[in-house]
Design a protein around this motif. Sequence first.
Motif, mmCIF file in Angstrom:
data_model
loop_
_atom_site.group_PDB
_atom_site.id
_atom_site.type_symbol
_atom_site.label_atom_id
_atom_site.label_comp_id
_atom_site.label_asym_id
_atom_site.label_seq_id
_atom_site.Cartn_x
_atom_site.Cartn_y
_atom_site.Cartn_z
ATOM 1 N N LYS A 2 -54.667 37.598 -40.839
ATOM 2 C CA LYS A 2 -55.657 38.372 -41.570
ATOM 3 C C LYS A 2 -56.914 37.518 -41.729
ATOM 4 N N THR A 3 -58.074 38.124 -41.456
ATOM 5 C CA THR A 3 -59.349 37.435 -41.612
ATOM 6 C C THR A 3 -60.235 38.237 -42.547
ATOM 7 N N ASP A 46 -53.743 39.893 -34.178
ATOM 8 C CA ASP A 46 -52.799 38.911 -33.661
ATOM 9 C C ASP A 46 -53.551 37.606 -33.365
ATOM 10 N N ASP A 47 -52.815 36.610 -32.869
ATOM 11 C CA ASP A 47 -53.422 35.292 -32.687
ATOM 12 C C ASP A 47 -54.316 35.186 -31.456
ATOM 13 N N THR A 70 -59.447 32.849 -42.739
ATOM 14 C CA THR A 70 -58.316 33.395 -42.000
ATOM 15 C C THR A 70 -57.028 32.908 -42.636
ATOM 16 N N PHE A 71 -56.065 33.840 -42.745
ATOM 17 C CA PHE A 71 -54.760 33.547 -43.329
ATOM 18 C C PHE A 71 -53.675 33.932 -42.344
ATOM 19 N N ALA A 72 -52.627 33.144 -42.294
ATOM 20 C CA ALA A 72 -51.504 33.429 -41.379
ATOM 21 C C ALA A 72 -50.647 34.549 -41.915
#
Length: 72
Positions: A2-3, A46-47, A70-72
């Motif tokens: 998530k950004t 996604d990444d 940005t959070f994982a």
Amino acid sequence: MKTNLRTDDLTCPSCIKKIESGVGKTKGVSDVSVKFNLNKVTVEHDDTVKADDLKSMVEKLGYPVKSVNTFA
């Protein structure tokens, strides 16, 4: 992932549509949420999608980005 992107220039509901449709078409983006009263764009992705690319997309749509998290 998530950004969150912050901007000062979100002024109306049409800004929401412009960003959601522009960024939402990006491969790897699963959701775009715009809170114009908070000047906040949240993108779930996604990444393969880089935060700098999201920042560039929003800025190309005419909304200067002040910060990116940005959070994982």
